[in-house]
Design a protein around this motif. Structure first.
Motif, PDB file in Angstrom:
ATOM      1  N   ILE A 144     -10.448  -5.774  -3.284  1.00  0.00           N
ATOM      2  CA  ILE A 144      -9.494  -6.359  -4.197  1.00  0.00           C
ATOM      3  C   ILE A 144      -9.247  -5.435  -5.497  1.00  0.00           C
ATOM      4  O   ILE A 144      -8.113  -5.248  -5.783  1.00  0.00           O
ATOM      5  N   ASN A 145     -10.171  -4.698  -6.041  1.00  0.00           N
ATOM      6  CA  ASN A 145     -10.111  -3.996  -7.113  1.00  0.00           C
ATOM      7  C   ASN A 145      -9.162  -2.680  -6.678  1.00  0.00           C
ATOM      8  O   ASN A 145      -8.275  -2.135  -7.607  1.00  0.00           O
ATOM      9  N   ARG A 146      -9.218  -2.034  -5.524  1.00  0.00           N
ATOM     10  CA  ARG A 146      -8.562  -1.211  -4.959  1.00  0.00           C
ATOM     11  C   ARG A 146      -7.040  -1.459  -4.834  1.00  0.00           C
ATOM     12  O   ARG A 146      -5.952  -1.060  -5.414  1.00  0.00           O
ATOM     13  N   SER A 147      -6.911  -2.556  -4.374  1.00  0.00           N
ATOM     14  CA  SER A 147      -5.578  -3.315  -3.953  1.00  0.00           C
ATOM     15  C   SER A 147      -4.818  -3.486  -5.490  1.00  0.00           C
ATOM     16  O   SER A 147      -3.695  -3.266  -5.678  1.00  0.00           O
ATOM     17  N   ALA A 148      -5.557  -4.148  -6.309  1.00  0.00           N
ATOM     18  CA  ALA A 148      -4.821  -4.433  -7.707  1.00  0.00           C
ATOM     19  C   ALA A 148      -4.399  -2.996  -8.276  1.00  0.00           C
ATOM     20  O   ALA A 148      -3.449  -3.046  -8.980  1.00  0.00           O
ATOM     21  N   GLU A 149      -5.237  -2.100  -8.153  1.00  0.00           N
ATOM     22  CA  GLU A 149      -4.961  -0.591  -8.866  1.00  0.00           C
ATOM     23  C   GLU A 149      -3.766  -0.202  -8.229  1.00  0.00           C
ATOM     24  O   GLU A 149      -2.786   0.425  -8.696  1.00  0.00           O
ATOM     25  N   ARG A 150      -3.527  -0.272  -6.635  1.00  0.00           N
ATOM     26  CA  ARG A 150      -2.534   0.090  -5.980  1.00  0.00           C
ATOM     27  C   ARG A 150      -1.078  -0.586  -6.507  1.00  0.00           C
ATOM     28  O   ARG A 150      -0.174   0.275  -6.578  1.00  0.00           O
ATOM     29  N   ILE A 151      -1.469  -1.840  -6.717  1.00  0.00           N
ATOM     30  CA  ILE A 151      -0.159  -2.606  -7.153  1.00  0.00           C
ATOM     31  C   ILE A 151       0.165  -2.338  -8.508  1.00  0.00           C
ATOM     32  O   ILE A 151       1.388  -1.986  -8.945  1.00  0.00           O
ATOM     33  N   ARG A 152      -0.711  -1.888  -9.438  1.00  0.00           N
ATOM     34  CA  ARG A 152      -0.143  -0.998 -10.746  1.00  0.00           C
ATOM     35  C   ARG A 152       0.335  -0.157 -10.680  1.00  0.00           C
ATOM     36  O   ARG A 152       1.621   0.369 -11.376  1.00  0.00           O
ATOM     37  N   GLY A 153       0.219   0.723  -9.613  1.00  0.00           N
ATOM     38  CA  GLY A 153       0.715   2.183  -9.455  1.00  0.00           C
ATOM     39  C   GLY A 153       2.066   1.832  -8.858  1.00  0.00           C
ATOM     40  O   GLY A 153       2.938   2.424  -9.439  1.00  0.00           O
ATOM     41  N   TYR A 154       2.316   0.987  -8.003  1.00  0.00           N
ATOM     42  CA  TYR A 154       3.645   0.820  -7.500  1.00  0.00           C
ATOM     43  C   TYR A 154       4.389   0.186  -8.702  1.00  0.00           C
ATOM     44  O   TYR A 154       5.605   0.594  -8.919  1.00  0.00           O
ATOM     45  N   ALA A 155       3.977  -0.491  -9.376  1.00  0.00           N
ATOM     46  CA  ALA A 155       4.768  -1.133 -10.853  1.00  0.00           C
ATOM     47  C   ALA A 155       5.107  -0.066 -11.456  1.00  0.00           C
ATOM     48  O   ALA A 155       6.311  -0.217 -12.009  1.00  0.00           O
ATOM     49  N   LYS A 156       4.321   0.860 -12.002  1.00  0.00           N
ATOM     50  CA  LYS A 156       4.447   1.930 -12.739  1.00  0.00           C
ATOM     51  C   LYS A 156       5.752   2.656 -12.018  1.00  0.00           C
ATOM     52  O   LYS A 156       6.732   3.104 -12.690  1.00  0.00           O
ATOM     53  N   ALA A 157       5.632   2.964 -10.617  1.00  0.00           N
ATOM     54  CA  ALA A 157       6.764   3.770 -10.127  1.00  0.00           C
ATOM     55  C   ALA A 157       7.987   3.031 -10.201  1.00  0.00           C
ATOM     56  O   ALA A 157       9.162   3.702 -10.435  1.00  0.00           O
ATOM     57  N   ILE A 158       8.044   1.672  -9.998  1.00  0.00           N
ATOM     58  CA  ILE A 158       9.258   1.068 -10.169  1.00  0.00           C
ATOM     59  C   ILE A 158       9.693   0.976 -11.450  1.00  0.00           C
ATOM     60  O   ILE A 158      10.850   1.066 -11.774  1.00  0.00           O
TER      61      ILE A 158
ATOM     62  N   LEU B 193      21.361  -3.217 -11.860  1.00  0.00           N
ATOM     63  CA  LEU B 193      20.167  -2.891 -11.168  1.00  0.00           C
ATOM     64  C   LEU B 193      19.039  -2.437 -11.690  1.00  0.00           C
ATOM     65  O   LEU B 193      17.925  -2.696 -11.376  1.00  0.00           O
ATOM     66  N   ALA B 194      19.034  -1.789 -12.889  1.00  0.00           N
ATOM     67  CA  ALA B 194      18.013  -1.254 -13.814  1.00  0.00           C
ATOM     68  C   ALA B 194      17.322  -2.461 -14.419  1.00  0.00           C
ATOM     69  O   ALA B 194      15.879  -2.412 -14.359  1.00  0.00           O
ATOM     70  N   ARG B 195      17.885  -3.628 -14.658  1.00  0.00           N
ATOM     71  CA  ARG B 195      17.312  -4.874 -15.308  1.00  0.00           C
ATOM     72  C   ARG B 195      16.625  -5.423 -14.088  1.00  0.00           C
ATOM     73  O   ARG B 195      15.606  -5.774 -14.481  1.00  0.00           O
ATOM     74  N   ARG B 196      17.051  -5.539 -13.022  1.00  0.00           N
ATOM     75  CA  ARG B 196      16.445  -6.167 -11.941  1.00  0.00           C
ATOM     76  C   ARG B 196      15.243  -5.366 -11.394  1.00  0.00           C
ATOM     77  O   ARG B 196      14.025  -6.230 -11.128  1.00  0.00           O
ATOM     78  N   MET B 197      15.420  -4.156 -11.387  1.00  0.00           N
ATOM     79  CA  MET B 197      13.815  -3.259 -11.167  1.00  0.00           C
ATOM     80  C   MET B 197      13.020  -3.511 -12.278  1.00  0.00           C
ATOM     81  O   MET B 197      11.858  -3.380 -11.882  1.00  0.00           O
ATOM     82  N   ASP B 198      13.331  -3.429 -13.393  1.00  0.00           N
ATOM     83  CA  ASP B 198      12.336  -3.737 -14.491  1.00  0.00           C
ATOM     84  C   ASP B 198      11.725  -5.291 -14.252  1.00  0.00           C
ATOM     85  O   ASP B 198      10.524  -5.175 -14.697  1.00  0.00           O
ATOM     86  N   ALA B 199      12.539  -6.188 -13.807  1.00  0.00           N
ATOM     87  CA  ALA B 199      11.797  -7.444 -13.545  1.00  0.00           C
ATOM     88  C   ALA B 199      10.945  -7.593 -12.641  1.00  0.00           C
ATOM     89  O   ALA B 199       9.784  -8.021 -12.559  1.00  0.00           O
ATOM     90  N   VAL B 200      11.113  -6.642 -11.414  1.00  0.00           N
ATOM     91  CA  VAL B 200      10.272  -6.421 -10.233  1.00  0.00           C
ATOM     92  C   VAL B 200       9.123  -5.813 -10.665  1.00  0.00           C
ATOM     93  O   VAL B 200       7.881  -6.101 -10.460  1.00  0.00           O
ATOM     94  N   ALA B 201       9.203  -4.849 -11.651  1.00  0.00           N
ATOM     95  CA  ALA B 201       8.208  -4.141 -12.230  1.00  0.00           C
ATOM     96  C   ALA B 201       7.271  -5.201 -13.091  1.00  0.00           C
ATOM     97  O   ALA B 201       5.770  -4.989 -12.818  1.00  0.00           O
ATOM     98  N   VAL B 202       7.862  -5.843 -13.817  1.00  0.00           N
ATOM     99  CA  VAL B 202       6.874  -6.820 -14.522  1.00  0.00           C
ATOM    100  C   VAL B 202       6.236  -7.870 -13.786  1.00  0.00           C
ATOM    101  O   VAL B 202       5.158  -8.132 -13.838  1.00  0.00           O
ATOM    102  N   ALA B 203       6.891  -8.344 -12.606  1.00  0.00           N
ATOM    103  CA  ALA B 203       6.354  -9.105 -11.854  1.00  0.00           C
ATOM    104  C   ALA B 203       5.133  -8.515 -10.888  1.00  0.00           C
ATOM    105  O   ALA B 203       3.982  -9.194 -10.717  1.00  0.00           O
ATOM    106  N   ALA B 204       5.253  -7.274 -10.574  1.00  0.00           N
ATOM    107  CA  ALA B 204       4.240  -6.284  -9.947  1.00  0.00           C
ATOM    108  C   ALA B 204       2.917  -6.204 -10.906  1.00  0.00           C
ATOM    109  O   ALA B 204       1.864  -6.602 -10.523  1.00  0.00           O
ATOM    110  N   VAL B 205       3.081  -6.051 -12.325  1.00  0.00           N
ATOM    111  CA  VAL B 205       2.021  -6.016 -13.360  1.00  0.00           C
ATOM    112  C   VAL B 205       1.431  -7.119 -13.355  1.00  0.00           C
ATOM    113  O   VAL B 205       0.242  -7.356 -13.296  1.00  0.00           O
ATOM    114  N   GLU B 206       2.329  -8.417 -13.373  1.00  0.00           N
ATOM    115  CA  GLU B 206       1.596  -9.756 -13.290  1.00  0.00           C
ATOM    116  C   GLU B 206       0.870  -9.988 -11.998  1.00  0.00           C
ATOM    117  O   GLU B 206      -0.247 -10.668 -12.201  1.00  0.00           O
TER     118      GLU B 206
END
Length: 127
Positions: A20-34, A64-77
């Protein structure tokens, strides 16, 4: 006979917490990339705006940029929820150690074999 031992529970709860810790860290990485891609998309919108590209294309790029940012925020959450889950899994592992490690250690040191499954609980209560 299928039995669940302390060692199995300890191993599984530790593995779950790590996973679970590794998965959460990966998700944070994806959020940063987005989020980085969203910022790049904003820069593209600004650049094409300076080139006198039609306003509709610029607007779509900004949208598109606003939507991508919203996806990134959701990924961080989502990653934050994963952190809470990881803490719970780690707490379960620690509770398992606290509650059962003495029993597991005593059973491991015991000279009594593990083949005594047919012992009646009533006999143990009498002894």
């Amino acid at each position: 006979m299928s039995e669940l031992t302390y060692a199995q529970v300890a191993k599984q709860t530790a593995a779950l917490a790590r996973d679970i810790n590794r998965s959460a860290e990966r998700i944070r990485g994806y959020a940063k990339a987005i989020r980085d891609e969203a910022l790049d998309t904003v820069r593209v919108a600004e650049a094409i705006g300076q080139m006198n590209v039609d306003k509709l294309t610029i607007g779509e790029t900004r949208d598109l940029a606003r939507r991508m940012d919203a996806v990134a925020v959701a990924a961080v959450e989502y990653a934050a929820a994963g952190d809470a889950t990881a803490r719970a899994a780690t707490a379960a592992h620690e509770q398992n150690k606290t509650s059962h490690s003495g029993i597991g250690e005593a059973a491991a040191r015991s000279s009594v074999g593990r083949e005594i499954y047919d012992v009646k609980s009533g006999w143990l209560a009498q002894e």
